[in-house]
Scaffold this motif. Structure first.
Motif, PDB file in Angstrom:
ATOM      1  N   VAL A   1      -9.881 -40.673  -7.765  1.00 25.12           N
ATOM      2  CA  VAL A   1     -11.121 -39.989  -7.396  1.00 25.12           C
ATOM      3  C   VAL A   1     -12.075 -40.923  -6.662  1.00 25.12           C
ATOM      4  CG1 VAL A   1     -13.095 -38.678  -8.270  1.00 25.12           C
ATOM      5  CG2 VAL A   1     -10.858 -38.435  -9.361  1.00 25.12           C
TER       6      VAL A   1
ATOM      7  N   ARG B   1     -19.085 -34.007  -5.919  1.00 29.55           N
ATOM      8  CA  ARG B   1     -18.123 -33.527  -6.915  1.00 29.55           C
ATOM      9  C   ARG B   1     -17.284 -34.669  -7.469  1.00 29.55           C
ATOM     10  NH1 ARG B   1     -17.945 -28.984  -3.374  1.00 29.55           N
ATOM     11  NH2 ARG B   1     -16.220 -29.906  -2.195  1.00 29.55           N
ATOM     12  N   CYS B   2     -16.908 -35.587  -6.587  1.00 30.87           N
ATOM     13  CA  CYS B   2     -16.133 -36.753  -7.037  1.00 30.87           C
ATOM     14  C   CYS B   2     -16.951 -37.612  -8.003  1.00 30.87           C
ATOM     15  CB  CYS B   2     -15.693 -37.590  -5.838  1.00 30.87           C
ATOM     16  SG  CYS B   2     -14.421 -36.830  -4.804  1.00 30.87           S
TER      17      CYS B   2
ATOM     18  N   THR C   1     -17.123 -36.110 -11.359  1.00 30.41           N
ATOM     19  CA  THR C   1     -15.877 -36.343 -12.097  1.00 30.41           C
ATOM     20  C   THR C   1     -15.834 -37.744 -12.680  1.00 30.41           C
ATOM     21  OG1 THR C   1     -14.702 -34.800 -10.646  1.00 30.41           O
ATOM     22  CG2 THR C   1     -13.353 -36.342 -11.910  1.00 30.41           C
TER      23      THR C   1
END
Length: 301
Positions: free
Chosen positions: A28, A60-61, A64
């Motif tokens: 990621v 979004r990464c 995460t």
């Protein structure tokens, strides 16, 4: 350099690296870096909306990876890029549905929420004001639907404890809605979402001012004008605040008088009557007002 034509190919190539494979975790952090690089190249080529999408992917990464500061920064970058894209569209007078403006508003709202979760209300408040100013300067004809998002963000700010920032945001948003709001023809009465925004801001501003109880010499002009409308001797005051139902106006007027008289028992009665009429956030503020009357802490604006 990234060309607009191959944007989707490169975007999908990086996205594919995030898919889970048997016995192999996606990298990621590497994907976030590559999305960021693609965003920079697209920004240089003035493909602003595509750069915005890449920054959303970065956000979004980072989410995460549990990197909230990185997520908030990427969301803010995306919001500003979408806003620039909207300005270019308006400058060129291209037809559209203001989708870039809607995307920018959503990104600002998410970034504000992240800053609230990080206990950084000042950053959240600054983004509220940035969004408000962007909407004020926009030539948008449909931004009526976007203003409640900024107002909701302001509520989040004051729940985080930054009451000074919240008061500034509510004041700014109310002025924006009053200046650009749709009105009933031939009257000064706002309509639709503008009416809701102005009413929510007004109630919250009055409660915040009762929480602070600033001395007259420190009271800003716009706040002084607000409190003047709730002067008990002004019998026609409701005509000046026709965006509030009369029962709420009269109860707020009583709250102002009870605070000025430090009448705790009357405030308790008023709290019961107002409770079903206010939002949870406004009821929280009213609770703080009662605590302030009970044990003054010397707040000030």
């Amino acid at each position: 350099m990234a060309a607009e034509g191959d944007f989707l190919l490169r975007y999908r190539a990086v996205s594919n690296k995030l898919k889970r494979r048997f016995l192999r975790k996606p990298n990621v952090a590497e994907a976030s870096e590559q999305f960021g690089q693609l965003a920079k190249e697209l920004r240089q080529e003035e493909c602003l909306q595509y750069a915005g999408f890449c920054n959303l992917a970065v956000a979004r990464c980072e989410q995460t990876l549990f990197n909230a500061p990185g997520e908030a920064l990427a969301l803010t970058d995306a919001a500003r890029l979408f806003l620039q894209a909207e300005k270019e569209t308006q400058k060129l007078q291209c037809p559209g549905f203001e989708e870039h403006l809607q995307a920018a508003t959503n990104c600002y709202s998410f970034a504000i929420k992240v800053y609230i979760e990080l206990n950084q209300p000042v950053m959240a408040a600054s983004l509220c004001l940035e969004l408000g100013n962007a909407l004020k300067l926009s030539d948008s004809s449909s931004d009526v639907s976007l203003r409640p998002a900024a107002v909701s963000s302001a509520f989040l700010v004051h729940l985080a404890g930054d009451y000074d920032g919240a008061l500034a945001v509510f004041t700014e948003m109310q002025l924006l809605a009053q200046e650009k709001g749709l009105q009933v023809p031939g009257t000064c009465t706002p309509v639709g979402a503008f009416l809701d925004v102005i009413a929510r801001c007004e109630v919250s501003r009055v409660l915040l001012l009762m929480l602070f109880q600033p001395p007259p010499q420190k009271l800003l002009l716009e706040h002084a004008h607000t409190l003047e409308k709730y002067d008990w001797e002004s019998f026609d005051s409701h005509n000046q605040v026709n965006y509030l139902p009369e029962n709420i106006f009269l109860l707020l007027q009583s709250v102002v008088m009870a605070c000025q008289e430090k009448d705790l028992e009357s405030l308790k009665v008023l709290q019961v009557e107002l409770w079903p009429l206010l939002t949870p956030e406004q009821n929280h503020l009213l609770h703080l007002v009662l605590q302030e009357v009970l044990t003054p802490s010397g707040r000030g604006v």
